[in-house]
Design a protein around this motif. Structure first.
Motif, PDB file in Angstrom:
ATOM      1  N   ASN A 138      40.815  51.049  20.750  1.00  0.00           N
ATOM      2  CA  ASN A 138      39.326  51.811  21.105  1.00  0.00           C
ATOM      3  C   ASN A 138      39.724  52.826  22.027  1.00  0.00           C
ATOM      4  O   ASN A 138      39.863  52.996  23.299  1.00  0.00           O
ATOM      5  CB  ASN A 138      38.701  50.715  22.061  1.00  0.00           C
TER       6      ASN A 138
ATOM      7  N   ARG B 195      38.139  55.283  22.088  1.00  0.00           N
ATOM      8  CA  ARG B 195      36.784  55.743  23.040  1.00  0.00           C
ATOM      9  C   ARG B 195      37.001  55.856  24.512  1.00  0.00           C
ATOM     10  O   ARG B 195      36.494  56.715  25.254  1.00  0.00           O
ATOM     11  CB  ARG B 195      35.592  55.068  22.227  1.00  0.00           C
TER      12      ARG B 195
ATOM     13  N   ASN C 225      39.857  53.514  25.851  1.00  0.00           N
ATOM     14  CA  ASN C 225      41.272  53.300  26.280  1.00  0.00           C
ATOM     15  C   ASN C 225      42.108  54.560  26.963  1.00  0.00           C
ATOM     16  O   ASN C 225      42.112  55.682  26.624  1.00  0.00           O
ATOM     17  CB  ASN C 225      42.013  52.767  25.194  1.00  0.00           C
TER      18      ASN C 225
END
Length: 231
Positions: free
Chosen positions: A108, A110, A112
């Motif tokens: 992820n 977006r 992380n």
């Protein structure tokens, strides 16, 4: 002695002992070769990230990538630079994951921020120490010694094996320096696009190679962070 092709117990033990000795002799060399392979793969990752950074500069009037960019799909409207690289420039997820890191990178990107490589927070990815703010990165012509100024590097959160999407030139117990995870070598993507390793013999990597804790210290001491530094 032998009975046909059957080994005696003593002969079998001798063979096992020889194999064990040979394995003990070869294991360090094999581990070293494995670590070297991981370091080479890490340097390749940083080279790719440096190239994407150059693409970003071409697209945005020579500005380096900021720590976060606009992204309306996220709750706060922002995305880390790594997520921007992934979604806008199609950088593969594995590029953000150093093979020498003990952590497992989540997919992820977006949201992380625990990736293996950190951007130079105070000096390139923001202008916090230069009369600007956290949203304004440096421009290429503001870097006085690009071959000796960190753009991105191996990052390690103090006291853990985790990485982080930014590194800091300041030092405290919760800050993130560049880290020597490759047999005390930190891989660095420099501001000129070159990638090389930097020896880190101390656990306090910021102070070993110089640090900058405030805007008042900018340009006053040798280090690998400062955009005005002439190290």
């Amino acid at each position: 002695m032998k009975n046909g092709n059957i080994f005696t117990l003593i002969e079998l033990l001798v063979v096992i002992a020889i194999i064990a000795i040979l394995a003990a002799m070869l294991l360090p060399a094999l581990n070293k070769a494995r670590d070297k392979t991981k370091a080479i793969s890490c340097a390749s990752n940083l080279k790719q990230l440096g190239l994407v950074s150059s693409l970003y500069q071409n697209d945005w009037d020579s500005f380096f990538p900021p720590t976060k960019m606009s992204y309306p799909l996220n709750a706060d409207g922002l995305i880390p630079w790594s997520g921007h690289f992934h979604f806008t420039y199609k950088t593969p997820t594995k590029t953000f994951d150093c093979p020498g890191s003990a952590e497992t990178l989540t997919s992820n990107l977006r949201t992380n921020q625990r990736i293996s490589y950190g951007a130079n927070y105070y000096h390139l990815a923001t202008s916090v120490f230069y009369g600007g703010d956290s949203k304004l990165p440096a421009k290429a012509n503001q870097i006085k010694a690009p071959s000796r100024t960190i753009n991105m590097a191996d990052s390690i959160v103090v006291g853990t094996t985790d990485g982080n999407y930014v590194i800091y030139s300041t030092w405290s117990s919760d800050r993130v320096p560049y880290g020597g995870r490759h047999s005390q070598i930190a891989n660095i993507a420099w501001a000129d696009g070159r990638v090389s390793g930097l020896k880190c013999t101390s656990t306090n990597f910021n102070q070993e190679h110089g640090w900058v804790s405030s805007s008042a210290q900018v340009g006053t001491r040798p280090n690998y962070y400062d955009r005005t530094n002439k190290r």
